[in-house]
Motif scaffolding. Structure first.
Motif, PDB file in Angstrom:
ATOM      1  N   LEU A  81       0.989  -1.193   0.015  1.00 32.29           N
ATOM      2  CA  LEU A  81       0.034  -0.007  -0.541  1.00 32.29           C
ATOM      3  C   LEU A  81       0.353   1.633  -0.228  1.00 32.29           C
ATOM      4  O   LEU A  81       2.014   1.061   0.710  1.00 32.29           O
ATOM      5  N   MET A  82       0.958   1.941  -0.460  1.00 32.33           N
ATOM      6  CA  MET A  82       1.331   3.128  -0.732  1.00 32.33           C
ATOM      7  C   MET A  82       0.390   4.490  -0.161  1.00 32.33           C
ATOM      8  O   MET A  82      -0.694   5.290  -0.077  1.00 32.33           O
ATOM      9  N   LYS A  83       1.533   5.318   0.641  1.00 34.00           N
ATOM     10  CA  LYS A  83       0.460   6.450   1.485  1.00 34.00           C
ATOM     11  C   LYS A  83       0.884   7.760   0.875  1.00 34.00           C
ATOM     12  O   LYS A  83      -0.252   8.731   0.901  1.00 34.00           O
ATOM     13  N   GLU A  84       1.751   7.787  -0.289  1.00 31.48           N
ATOM     14  CA  GLU A  84       1.540   8.842  -1.022  1.00 31.48           C
ATOM     15  C   GLU A  84       2.115   8.896  -2.398  1.00 31.48           C
ATOM     16  O   GLU A  84       2.871   7.706  -1.837  1.00 31.48           O
ATOM     17  N   GLU A  85       2.993   9.108  -3.577  1.00 30.94           N
ATOM     18  CA  GLU A  85       3.697   8.912  -4.402  1.00 30.94           C
ATOM     19  C   GLU A  85       5.288   8.628  -3.807  1.00 30.94           C
ATOM     20  O   GLU A  85       5.741   9.017  -3.201  1.00 30.94           O
ATOM     21  N   ASN A  86       5.742   7.944  -4.070  1.00 33.30           N
ATOM     22  CA  ASN A  86       7.286   7.023  -3.763  1.00 33.30           C
ATOM     23  C   ASN A  86       7.046   6.210  -2.209  1.00 33.30           C
ATOM     24  O   ASN A  86       8.689   6.700  -1.923  1.00 33.30           O
ATOM     25  N   PHE A 132      -1.267  -0.096  -9.873  1.00 31.78           N
ATOM     26  CA  PHE A 132      -1.169  -1.363 -10.972  1.00 31.78           C
ATOM     27  C   PHE A 132      -0.729  -0.764 -12.974  1.00 31.78           C
ATOM     28  O   PHE A 132      -1.859   0.667 -12.251  1.00 31.78           O
ATOM     29  N   ALA A 133       0.293  -0.711 -12.906  1.00 33.45           N
ATOM     30  CA  ALA A 133       0.891  -0.845 -14.241  1.00 33.45           C
ATOM     31  C   ALA A 133       1.222  -1.379 -15.250  1.00 33.45           C
ATOM     32  O   ALA A 133       1.386  -2.655 -14.393  1.00 33.45           O
ATOM     33  N   ASN A 134       1.008  -1.270 -16.323  1.00 37.72           N
ATOM     34  CA  ASN A 134       1.964  -2.301 -17.102  1.00 37.72           C
ATOM     35  C   ASN A 134       3.584  -3.051 -16.507  1.00 37.72           C
ATOM     36  O   ASN A 134       3.484  -4.119 -16.707  1.00 37.72           O
ATOM     37  N   ASN A 135       4.298  -1.983 -16.168  1.00 37.53           N
ATOM     38  CA  ASN A 135       5.542  -2.422 -14.915  1.00 37.53           C
ATOM     39  C   ASN A 135       4.855  -1.463 -14.234  1.00 37.53           C
ATOM     40  O   ASN A 135       5.335  -0.783 -14.405  1.00 37.53           O
ATOM     41  N   SER A 136       6.041  -2.212 -13.811  1.00 38.14           N
ATOM     42  CA  SER A 136       6.510  -0.449 -12.326  1.00 38.14           C
ATOM     43  C   SER A 136       7.117  -0.040 -12.572  1.00 38.14           C
ATOM     44  O   SER A 136       7.568   1.971 -12.661  1.00 38.14           O
ATOM     45  N   VAL A 137       7.522   1.179 -14.229  1.00 34.73           N
ATOM     46  CA  VAL A 137       8.608   1.656 -14.785  1.00 34.73           C
ATOM     47  C   VAL A 137       7.666   2.054 -16.521  1.00 34.73           C
ATOM     48  O   VAL A 137       8.483   2.821 -17.067  1.00 34.73           O
ATOM     49  N   SER A 138       6.627   2.012 -16.210  1.00 35.72           N
ATOM     50  CA  SER A 138       5.750   1.841 -17.672  1.00 35.72           C
ATOM     51  C   SER A 138       4.331   2.745 -17.044  1.00 35.72           C
ATOM     52  O   SER A 138       3.730   2.841 -15.902  1.00 35.72           O
ATOM     53  N   ASP A 139       3.569   2.958 -17.897  1.00 36.77           N
ATOM     54  CA  ASP A 139       2.560   3.349 -17.876  1.00 36.77           C
ATOM     55  C   ASP A 139       1.406   2.663 -17.397  1.00 36.77           C
ATOM     56  O   ASP A 139       1.351   1.587 -17.724  1.00 36.77           O
ATOM     57  N   ARG A 188      -7.396   6.172  -6.964  1.00 41.94           N
ATOM     58  CA  ARG A 188      -7.013   6.769  -8.054  1.00 41.94           C
ATOM     59  C   ARG A 188      -7.695   6.837  -8.639  1.00 41.94           C
ATOM     60  O   ARG A 188      -7.528   8.478  -9.100  1.00 41.94           O
ATOM     61  N   TYR A 189      -8.115   6.217  -9.968  1.00 43.93           N
ATOM     62  CA  TYR A 189      -9.336   7.009 -10.906  1.00 43.93           C
ATOM     63  C   TYR A 189     -10.084   7.231 -10.023  1.00 43.93           C
ATOM     64  O   TYR A 189     -10.950   8.399 -10.617  1.00 43.93           O
ATOM     65  N   MET A 190     -10.748   6.403  -8.932  1.00 42.47           N
ATOM     66  CA  MET A 190     -11.403   7.901  -8.215  1.00 42.47           C
ATOM     67  C   MET A 190     -11.244   9.250  -7.863  1.00 42.47           C
ATOM     68  O   MET A 190     -12.195   9.622  -7.737  1.00 42.47           O
ATOM     69  N   HIS A 191     -10.583   9.607  -7.786  1.00 44.67           N
ATOM     70  CA  HIS A 191     -10.055  11.093  -7.433  1.00 44.67           C
ATOM     71  C   HIS A 191      -9.511  11.294  -8.853  1.00 44.67           C
ATOM     72  O   HIS A 191      -8.435  12.584  -8.428  1.00 44.67           O
ATOM     73  N   GLY A 192      -9.900  11.081 -10.042  1.00 42.37           N
ATOM     74  CA  GLY A 192      -9.314  11.743 -11.007  1.00 42.37           C
ATOM     75  C   GLY A 192      -7.512  11.493 -11.795  1.00 42.37           C
ATOM     76  O   GLY A 192      -7.130  11.950 -12.636  1.00 42.37           O
ATOM     77  N   ALA A 217      -4.324  -8.894  -1.960  1.00 36.25           N
ATOM     78  CA  ALA A 217      -4.610  -8.419  -3.864  1.00 36.25           C
ATOM     79  C   ALA A 217      -5.612  -7.259  -3.672  1.00 36.25           C
ATOM     80  O   ALA A 217      -5.604  -6.371  -4.751  1.00 36.25           O
ATOM     81  N   THR A 218      -6.578  -7.861  -2.699  1.00 38.21           N
ATOM     82  CA  THR A 218      -7.523  -6.430  -3.363  1.00 38.21           C
ATOM     83  C   THR A 218      -7.494  -5.756  -2.136  1.00 38.21           C
ATOM     84  O   THR A 218      -7.961  -4.797  -3.302  1.00 38.21           O
ATOM     85  N   ASP A 219      -6.786  -5.369  -1.541  1.00 42.34           N
ATOM     86  CA  ASP A 219      -6.198  -3.593  -1.085  1.00 42.34           C
ATOM     87  C   ASP A 219      -5.433  -3.098  -2.338  1.00 42.34           C
ATOM     88  O   ASP A 219      -6.017  -1.817  -2.364  1.00 42.34           O
ATOM     89  N   LEU A 220      -4.525  -3.345  -2.774  1.00 41.67           N
ATOM     90  CA  LEU A 220      -3.794  -3.423  -4.194  1.00 41.67           C
ATOM     91  C   LEU A 220      -4.731  -2.565  -4.642  1.00 41.67           C
ATOM     92  O   LEU A 220      -4.569  -1.677  -5.755  1.00 41.67           O
ATOM     93  N   LEU A 221      -6.180  -3.465  -5.523  1.00 45.17           N
ATOM     94  CA  LEU A 221      -6.367  -2.900  -6.597  1.00 45.17           C
ATOM     95  C   LEU A 221      -7.954  -2.135  -5.856  1.00 45.17           C
ATOM     96  O   LEU A 221      -8.010  -0.901  -6.831  1.00 45.17           O
ATOM     97  N   ARG A 222      -8.039  -1.931  -4.643  1.00 47.34           N
ATOM     98  CA  ARG A 222      -8.312  -0.419  -4.115  1.00 47.34           C
ATOM     99  C   ARG A 222      -7.759   0.079  -4.448  1.00 47.34           C
ATOM    100  O   ARG A 222      -7.966   1.681  -4.303  1.00 47.34           O
TER     101      ARG A 222
END
Length: 622
Positions: free
Chosen positions: A144-149, A244-251, A286-290, A276-281
């Motif tokens: 889980l990520m608290k903020e960017e990076n 989630f992204a294409n990979n960790s260094v991609s879109d 992120r999409y819910m917030h734009g 895994a559902t936590d990571l999905l949420r």
């Protein structure tokens, strides 16, 4: 029957071992100059007295001692501040010679090692850094990520095709740095373990080798090594996206999030209470917030005047699957209106009321602008093929989104809405096959353009998905899949070790969409598309969407074809043939039919959903 499948898979493994050479991943890490080495059957680590100390790290989650791959980039700092003290064969310390205090220590066990911080880090205010080269392995931190990076422990450090470490800390919910740099010549993934603060006596991190997968009877058999090692390969988190992204260094791509949600439904707990559902949420929020991602209008790679036709249904499917997997009805109630807006916007694209949604661009042959100024992308994931207007690919996902959202409405007590979306799904299904089936070829076309033309390049992916989502009458299941496999045989495709093609015959020049007709990505000079055929999306082989072909073959009852494809794909997966670089700009995630590499991502996680097919097939065996 299950024992027969295990025997088949075991023979595959034997053949792989006999084959010997690895034709896939390129993994050459830092040179071996470490002063201390520890190795068990599960991991190998090299420690240097030069910060940041960890010079070599390899993992074999299966404990078979395959530890020659070192993806660590050792970005050493020139300094003489440390002295390495070897306390035993299992313990070393790093002494800060300036203050004469032990700053870090490492303690090693067979499946676990410990990193301990004793004084505030002298070399780096941020702590101990561990960096992996993107070209060596597309490592990702699943937490889980608290903020960017900034990620929170516990988390999983997953190295595709190698193994997984569960990272924990003696301090609860500690924040660790998680960074990537996607520059072509300097791409990396790194984590930063904080050193202790002045008020703390010590801080301990543990790295434990784990295998996370959904168990089934006989799963521990060596025939399923690739399943146990790579179950998590679909999950890749980009720390700047915080999802989630294409990979960790991609879109990030909205139109692929539904695949992560499908796997998340069947994934056991990752580490401690993290699921895994936590990571999905986290990704959905992120999409819910734009959040805008590739395939959405307004993203910085803006060749989408409109959202791709598969973006909103993917987000709806992922949202519904999250609720299904987590039973988080409070989240569902709080976000119901946003999910509904996504789906309603999608259904507004049904402009003629027949239930099928239409992309805003016509899809007519020759209608796509190719110059940079006016360049636009087609309707879906297959962004170099001219899918437009009535898109057979995106409508399969729209159908699934309608049905899943109707189920969600029922759960939330919204009966009228449930009926409404069920009716919309029924209308889409009523007209899908009759609109897109091509009686001349006997298969479903990729798209029907605004001028009424069916664009049919024997799309294996579209037909497989249509059968999987029950949009094809049962009597056509077997004939369609047999025609597709007959066509592959006629075209000369005999092996599926490098994956499957999206289309089986060349896409005509005027139906293919690359900026300035770029040959690097499958465009052609010849009108029939033959000189671009097998390059990238123009009939190239990849792991992508192979899950649906296996499932369609299973539904159609074509056991021989299923076994042939699954055997070859397992070979490729076992050999790590779907990630890695062969040159500066060519990677193994796309190949010609002769095995020549034409990819560019280096690692495209989408295809690893095929891992689910192994589990589902084995669970069905008597």
């Amino acid at each position: 029957m299950k024992r027969i499948y295990i025997l088949i898979f075991s023979l595959i493994v034997i053949c792989i071992e006999i084959a010997g050479q690895n034709t896939g991943v390129i993994l050459h890490g830092s040179p071996m100059n470490a002063e201390f080495m520890y190795s068990s059957d599960y991991y190998k680590i090299g420690i240097s007295k030069v910060y940041p100390f960890i010079q070599y790290l390899s993992v074999d989650a299966l404990g078979k001692g395959d530890l020659d791959n070192n993806p660590v980039l050792f970005d050493s700092v020139t300094c003489e501040k440390y002295e390495l003290k070897i306390r035993s064969a299992n313990e070393v310390e790093l002494l800060n010679t300036k203050c004469n205090k032990v700053e870090w220590s490492f303690v090693f066990e067979e499946k676990k090692f410990f990193v301990r911080s004793f004084t505030p880090s002298f070399s780096s205010a941020n702590g101990l850094k561990l960096t992996f080269g993107k070209r060596l392995n597309h490592t990702t931190l699943l937490g889980l990520m608290k903020e960017e990076n900034v990620s929170i422990l516990p988390a999983l450090l997953h190295l595709p095709d190698m193994g997984t470490f569960a990272i924990r800390c003696s301090k609860p919910d500690v924040n660790v740095g998680y960074y990537t740099d996607r520059r072509a010549d300097n791409s990396y993934i790194s984590i930063m373990l904080p050193a202790i603060m002045n008020a703390e006596k010590s801080l301990e991190y543990s790295f434990e080798v784990v295998n996370i997968y959904q168990p089934f009877p006989e799963a521990e058999n060596s025939a399923f090594d690739v399943y146990r090692r790579n179950y998590l390969n679909l999950f890749q988190i980009n720390p700047t996206v915080m999802g989630f992204a294409n990979n960790s260094v991609s879109d990030a791509c909205a139109f692929t999030l539904f695949m992560s949600s499908m796997l998340a439904l069947k994934t056991p707990p990752l580490v401690d209470s993290l699921k895994a559902t936590d990571l999905l949420r986290m990704s959905l929020d992120r999409y819910m917030h734009g959040l805008l991602s590739y395939g959405m209008h307004g993203y910085h790679i803006d060749h989408y005047p409109y959202n791709s036709l598969d973006a909103f249904p993917s987000l709806v499917i992922a949202s519904c699957n999250y609720v299904k997997g987590s039973n988080d009805l409070e989240w569902a109630k709080n976000n119901y209106e946003k999910i509904k807006i996504w789906l309603d916007k999608q259904m507004l694209r049904d402009r003629d009321g027949d239930g099928l949604v239409e992309y805003e661009f016509s899809g007519n042959t020759g209608s796509w602008p190719l110059d940079y100024k006016d360049f636009v992308r087609p309707a879906n994931w297959w962004d170099t093929i001219g899918y437009g207007h009535i898109d057979g690919f995106s409508n399969t996902l729209t159908y699934d989104a309608l049905n899943l959202f109707a189920e969600l409405c029922y759960r939330l007590g919204k009966q009228e809405e449930a009926v409404l979306y069920t009716e919309k799904a029924a209308l889409l299904k009523k007209n899908y096959f009759s609109t897109l089936f091509n009686p001349k070829s006997g298969v479903i076309a990729g798209w029907k353009s605004a001028d009424g033309e069916l664009h049919d390049y024997y799309f294996l992916v579209v037909n497989s998905m249509a059968i999987y989502y029950n949009l094809v009458p049962v009597k056509y299941h077997k004939p369609i899949m047999k025609r597709l496999f007959k066509k592959m045989d006629q075209m000369g495709l005999k092996s599926f070790k490098n994956g499957l093609p999206g289309n089986i015959i060349p896409v005509k020049k005027l139906d293919y969409v690359t900026m300035n007709n770029n040959k690097r990505y499958g465009a052609s000079d010849n009108d029939d598309g033959s000189d671009g055929f097998q390059i990238y999306e123009n009939g190239g082989l990849s792991l992508n969407w192979t899950y649906y072909t296996l499932k369609a073959l299973e539904i159609a009852g074509l056991d021989n074809e299923y076994n042939r494809v699954s055997t070859d794909l397992l070979y490729g997966l076992n050999k790590g043939m779907f990630q890695g670089y062969v040159s500066k700009d060519k990677t193994n995630d796309w190949r010609k039919w002769n095995g020549e590499s034409w990819g560019y991502e280096g690692y495209l996680c989408d295809g690893y959903m095929v891992i689910m097919a192994i589990y589902e097939k084995m669970m069905l065996q008597p």
